[in-house]
Scaffold this motif. Structure first.
Motif, PDB file in Angstrom:
ATOM      1  N   ALA A  16       0.824  -1.210   0.000  1.00  0.00           N
ATOM      2  CA  ALA A  16       0.000   0.000   0.000  1.00  0.00           C
ATOM      3  C   ALA A  16       0.852   1.251   0.000  1.00  0.00           C
ATOM      4  O   ALA A  16       0.548   2.241  -0.670  1.00  0.00           O
ATOM      5  CB  ALA A  16      -0.944  -0.008   1.205  1.00  0.00           C
ATOM      6  N   SER A  17       1.956   1.224   0.758  1.00  0.00           N
ATOM      7  CA  SER A  17       2.845   2.377   0.837  1.00  0.00           C
ATOM      8  C   SER A  17       3.546   2.630  -0.488  1.00  0.00           C
ATOM      9  O   SER A  17       3.637   3.777  -0.951  1.00  0.00           O
ATOM     10  CB  SER A  17       3.879   2.164   1.952  1.00  0.00           C
ATOM     11  OG  SER A  17       4.764   3.264   2.024  1.00  0.00           O
ATOM     12  N   TYR A  19       2.545   1.670  -3.450  1.00  0.00           N
ATOM     13  CA  TYR A  19       1.540   2.109  -4.415  1.00  0.00           C
ATOM     14  C   TYR A  19       1.233   3.595  -4.236  1.00  0.00           C
ATOM     15  O   TYR A  19       1.178   4.361  -5.205  1.00  0.00           O
ATOM     16  CB  TYR A  19       0.259   1.294  -4.265  1.00  0.00           C
ATOM     17  CG  TYR A  19      -0.876   1.854  -5.085  1.00  0.00           C
ATOM     18  CD1 TYR A  19      -0.963   1.590  -6.453  1.00  0.00           C
ATOM     19  CD2 TYR A  19      -1.847   2.673  -4.505  1.00  0.00           C
ATOM     20  CE1 TYR A  19      -1.993   2.124  -7.214  1.00  0.00           C
ATOM     21  CE2 TYR A  19      -2.874   3.208  -5.260  1.00  0.00           C
ATOM     22  CZ  TYR A  19      -2.941   2.928  -6.612  1.00  0.00           C
ATOM     23  OH  TYR A  19      -3.952   3.462  -7.355  1.00  0.00           O
ATOM     24  N   SER A  20       1.013   4.000  -2.992  1.00  0.00           N
ATOM     25  CA  SER A  20       0.687   5.398  -2.726  1.00  0.00           C
ATOM     26  C   SER A  20       1.826   6.322  -3.155  1.00  0.00           C
ATOM     27  O   SER A  20       1.602   7.363  -3.778  1.00  0.00           O
ATOM     28  CB  SER A  20       0.392   5.581  -1.232  1.00  0.00           C
ATOM     29  OG  SER A  20       0.149   6.946  -0.931  1.00  0.00           O
ATOM     30  N   ARG A  23       2.069   6.555  -6.949  1.00  0.00           N
ATOM     31  CA  ARG A  23       0.979   7.350  -7.504  1.00  0.00           C
ATOM     32  C   ARG A  23       1.242   8.841  -7.294  1.00  0.00           C
ATOM     33  O   ARG A  23       1.003   9.648  -8.200  1.00  0.00           O
ATOM     34  CB  ARG A  23      -0.350   6.951  -6.858  1.00  0.00           C
ATOM     35  CG  ARG A  23      -1.546   7.628  -7.525  1.00  0.00           C
ATOM     36  CD  ARG A  23      -2.863   7.047  -7.075  1.00  0.00           C
ATOM     37  NE  ARG A  23      -3.100   7.279  -5.664  1.00  0.00           N
ATOM     38  CZ  ARG A  23      -4.257   7.011  -5.062  1.00  0.00           C
ATOM     39  NH1 ARG A  23      -5.244   6.484  -5.754  1.00  0.00           N
ATOM     40  NH2 ARG A  23      -4.418   7.242  -3.786  1.00  0.00           N
ATOM     41  N   HIS A  24       1.767   9.207  -6.126  1.00  0.00           N
ATOM     42  CA  HIS A  24       2.109  10.607  -5.877  1.00  0.00           C
ATOM     43  C   HIS A  24       3.202  11.098  -6.823  1.00  0.00           C
ATOM     44  O   HIS A  24       3.206  12.265  -7.225  1.00  0.00           O
ATOM     45  CB  HIS A  24       2.571  10.797  -4.428  1.00  0.00           C
ATOM     46  CG  HIS A  24       1.458  10.971  -3.448  1.00  0.00           C
ATOM     47  ND1 HIS A  24       0.803   9.902  -2.868  1.00  0.00           N
ATOM     48  CD2 HIS A  24       0.872  12.087  -2.939  1.00  0.00           C
ATOM     49  CE1 HIS A  24      -0.138  10.353  -2.049  1.00  0.00           C
ATOM     50  NE2 HIS A  24      -0.115  11.668  -2.071  1.00  0.00           N
ATOM     51  N   LEU A 150       6.569  11.767   2.205  1.00  0.00           N
ATOM     52  CA  LEU A 150       5.920  10.497   2.517  1.00  0.00           C
ATOM     53  C   LEU A 150       6.661   9.693   3.570  1.00  0.00           C
ATOM     54  O   LEU A 150       6.226   8.600   3.921  1.00  0.00           O
ATOM     55  CB  LEU A 150       5.784   9.662   1.234  1.00  0.00           C
ATOM     56  CG  LEU A 150       4.914  10.287   0.139  1.00  0.00           C
ATOM     57  CD1 LEU A 150       4.926   9.410  -1.104  1.00  0.00           C
ATOM     58  CD2 LEU A 150       3.489  10.500   0.633  1.00  0.00           C
ATOM     59  N   ALA A 193      -3.786  -1.909  -3.185  1.00  0.00           N
ATOM     60  CA  ALA A 193      -4.010  -0.635  -2.507  1.00  0.00           C
ATOM     61  C   ALA A 193      -4.957   0.270  -3.276  1.00  0.00           C
ATOM     62  O   ALA A 193      -5.567   1.159  -2.709  1.00  0.00           O
ATOM     63  CB  ALA A 193      -2.678   0.091  -2.289  1.00  0.00           C
ATOM     64  N   ASP A 194      -5.088   0.046  -4.577  1.00  0.00           N
ATOM     65  CA  ASP A 194      -5.975   0.857  -5.384  1.00  0.00           C
ATOM     66  C   ASP A 194      -7.408   0.721  -4.888  1.00  0.00           C
ATOM     67  O   ASP A 194      -8.097   1.687  -4.604  1.00  0.00           O
ATOM     68  CB  ASP A 194      -5.876   0.408  -6.847  1.00  0.00           C
ATOM     69  CG  ASP A 194      -6.498   1.412  -7.797  1.00  0.00           C
ATOM     70  OD1 ASP A 194      -7.080   2.386  -7.314  1.00  0.00           O
ATOM     71  OD2 ASP A 194      -6.383   1.218  -9.012  1.00  0.00           O
ATOM     72  N   SER A 197      -7.764   2.049  -1.257  1.00  0.00           N
ATOM     73  CA  SER A 197      -7.700   3.501  -1.190  1.00  0.00           C
ATOM     74  C   SER A 197      -9.016   4.136  -1.615  1.00  0.00           C
ATOM     75  O   SER A 197      -9.501   5.081  -0.999  1.00  0.00           O
ATOM     76  CB  SER A 197      -6.557   4.018  -2.086  1.00  0.00           C
ATOM     77  OG  SER A 197      -6.516   5.413  -2.072  1.00  0.00           O
ATOM     78  N   HIS A 201     -11.421   6.422   1.021  1.00  0.00           N
ATOM     79  CA  HIS A 201     -11.686   7.834   0.828  1.00  0.00           C
ATOM     80  C   HIS A 201     -13.099   8.112   0.355  1.00  0.00           C
ATOM     81  O   HIS A 201     -13.488   9.258   0.175  1.00  0.00           O
ATOM     82  CB  HIS A 201     -10.690   8.417  -0.197  1.00  0.00           C
ATOM     83  CG  HIS A 201      -9.300   8.500   0.340  1.00  0.00           C
ATOM     84  ND1 HIS A 201      -8.396   7.462   0.211  1.00  0.00           N
ATOM     85  CD2 HIS A 201      -8.660   9.482   1.031  1.00  0.00           C
ATOM     86  CE1 HIS A 201      -7.253   7.809   0.777  1.00  0.00           C
ATOM     87  NE2 HIS A 201      -7.382   9.020   1.276  1.00  0.00           N
TER      88      HIS A 201
END
Length: 203
Positions: A16-17, A19-20, A23-24, A150, A193-194, A197, A201
């Protein structure tokens, strides 16, 4: 980035980390090239990949991805994410993998020379300190080029080596995320994680 060709290295990837962070930074990870990249730098004895997966259907579209990881050099660690409704009535998902990652790193510490953590979570600072006392060198891969950064300052200071994800990303970039029109996105196989996430949210 400093690695010794003969040192025994273990990768600990918080799915998840990573992926995030990717993406950023605007890229998608090619997991085959990621493993190839590190194997070219050192002796990777194991690559752990951690992900909590929401299993709300009989068939998950994430299964092809997790199957691919298993058959292509990754040691997959998963658990079922838990759904709950918060005080505002919104559906949330909880699937933290910190304990699983910490247990595995501590178990592997006597067998490795270098632990590479893909995460910026400052809660891992104590974990790094613990394995460092056993003689294990530690590297943390995350990014300070986002706003906000991050990675927590405490974790970055504790690690023997901080590696900026944006600097090594070209070695295992699958495609530029921003170059793909939003309306053309398809999700037959998505990163775990997509899905989490999006649920976390809200829509």
């Amino acid at each position: 980035m400093f690695f010794q060709p003969n040192e025994r290295v273990c990768l600990f990837i918080d799915g998840a980390s990573l992926y995030s962070a990717s993406r950023h930074l605007g890229f998608d990870v090619d997991y085959r090239n990621l493993l190839t990249f590190f194997r070219s730098k050192c002796h990777v004895i194991r690559a752990y990949y951690y992900s909590a997966i929401l299993e709300s259907e009989e068939y998950s579209p994430l299964k092809p991805l997790t199957d691919w990881l298993v058959y292509n050099g990754y040691f997959l660690v998963t658990k079922t994410a838990r759904e709950f409704v918060d005080h505002n009535g919104r559906r949330r998902v909880k699937g933290n993998m910190d304990i699983e990652l910490a247990v595995d790193m501590m178990e592997m510490a006597p067998r490795i020379d270098h632990a590479v953590l893909f995460s910026g979570d400052a809660d891992f600072r104590r974990l790094l300190e613990t394995v460092q006392r056993q003689g294990v060198r530690t590297s943390v891969i995350s990014s300070i080029r986002t706003s906000p950064p991050l990675i927590g300052d405490e974790l970055r200071r504790q690690a023997d080596q901080f590696i900026e994800l944006a600097d090594i990303a070209p070695q295992f970039t699958r495609r530029q995320a921003e170059a793909r029109p939003q309306r053309q996105q398809q999700a037959p196989v998505r990163h775990p994680a997509d899905q989490l996430s999006e649920l976390d949210h809200g829509d």
